[in-house]
Design an enzyme around this catalytic site. Structure first.
Site, PDB file in Angstrom:
ATOM      1  N   ASP A  39      35.717 -17.851  15.938  1.00 46.07           N
ATOM      2  CA  ASP A  39      36.422 -18.832  16.766  1.00 46.07           C
ATOM      3  C   ASP A  39      35.436 -19.660  17.581  1.00 46.07           C
ATOM      4  OD1 ASP A  39      38.681 -20.147  17.655  1.00 46.07           O
ATOM      5  OD2 ASP A  39      39.075 -18.748  19.296  1.00 46.07           O
ATOM      6  N   LEU A  40      34.383 -20.116  16.915  1.00 44.82           N
ATOM      7  CA  LEU A  40      33.405 -20.971  17.601  1.00 44.82           C
ATOM      8  C   LEU A  40      34.016 -22.345  17.850  1.00 44.82           C
ATOM      9  CD1 LEU A  40      30.073 -20.155  15.729  1.00 44.82           C
ATOM     10  CD2 LEU A  40      30.837 -19.322  17.956  1.00 44.82           C
TER      11      LEU A  40
END
Length: 314
Positions: free
Chosen positions: A5-6
């Site tokens: 979930d960058l």
């Protein structure tokens, strides 16, 4: 470690001082992998940063983070994301096709080496996508005297601030407009500042308020029925109130995301009989947030008698 979930919101600075260390936040979806292992982690992440393999539900691993880094780098350089569409289906189609561009207006000041790195990060095939160690050796990164450390930095900071300001503004506007079901107002607010007065005035009508109130009451009633069905272990009653396309991870958190009611039925027949179910549940003070025409989320305070006959609230 695959973060999964960058995005800009998860990149933090340790302090406000110059040269502060950058920190990576929110490891809620992170998974540890061995070597280049690529298991199926499920449909996880944030819409605009999802990689094609995640959308295709293919095995995924470390390359998903490199794809997200490519999206972030694009945003840092020109203040807008490479894939953007208000319609989620069209957005996902863009990502699957790798359909992004370098519009001349925004990209005239960005040198070709930076574009080359983005192209390598946003490669559809994860096996051909650049790795982290390869990215660190890319000319745009490692030639510090002439490239990354000397150029774009102030422009990138400015772009990122603009992007972040728009992102923060967009959330509250959409939440407010969606709650009153005034989607056209939301769109005009996001497009032009002078639409605020006009859109706000048109969003308040008695009929609309009554309709929203009725929908919230209906959602509360259905939620009560679902809870009652679960408490009683009544799968048929549960099925009646559920969308047949419901999804579930099989097994939880580790397996594939499957569609349909089969796994839910498995839980009713196997897991629920073994649990200490509440005898009765009453919903107190339900808070219903209308997400869109066919979706809502609820915050519930429930009161029930436990197996020992003691009243409990949660």
């Amino acid at each position: 470690m695959v973060h999964q979930d960058l995005k800009p919101e998860n990149l933090l600075l340790a302090s406000k001082s110059k040269g502060a260390a950058m920190k990576l936040a929110d490891f809620g979806l992170a998974t540890e992998v061995q070597g280049d292992q690529q298991p199926w982690f499920g449909f996880a992440g944030t819409s605009g940063y999802l990689s094609p393999e995640v959308l295709h539900k293919d095995p995924s691993g470390k390359p998903v983070d490199m794809w997200a880094c490519g999206v972030i780098l694009y945003i840092l350089l020109v203040e807008c994301p490479p894939f953007r569409d208000e319609n989620q289906h069209r957005l996902y189609q863009q990502i699957k096709a790798g359909a992004y561009a370098f519009p001349s207006l925004e990209w005239n000041m960005v040198i070709p080496k930076a574009k080359d790195l983005i192209n390598k990060m946003l490669t559809i095939n994860p096996a051909k996508r650049i790795t982290a160690s390869e990215a660190l050796k890319h000319p745009w990164i490692c030639q510090h005297s002439t490239v990354a450390s000397m150029m774009h930095r102030q422009e990138s900071i400015g772009c990122f601030k603009k992007f972040n300001a728009r992102r923060k503004l967009k959330g509250p506007i959409l939440a407010t407009m969606v709650a009153t079901r005034n989607f056209s107002a939301a769109k005009s607010l996001l497009k032009k500042p002078n639409g605020v007065k006009e859109s706000t005035e048109s969003s308040k009508t008695t009929i609309e308020d009554e309709d929203v109130k009725a929908r919230k009451q209906e959602i509360t009633k259905v939620t009560e029925q679902l809870i009652e069905a679960i408490n009683n272990g009544d799968f048929e009653a549960y099925r009646k109130d559920c969308d047949p396309r419901l999804t579930a991870f099989e097994p939880e958190a580790l397996g594939k995301l499957v569609e349909g009611m089969d796994f839910h039925q498995f839980y009713f027949e196997n897991a629920l009989p073994q649990s200490n179910k509440p005898i009765h549940t009453i919903i107190l003070n339900p808070h219903v947030h209308l997400v869109r025409d066919d979706a809502a989320r609820t915050a519930l305070h429930t009161q029930y008698m436990d197996g020992s006959g003691l009243p409990k609230t949660m």
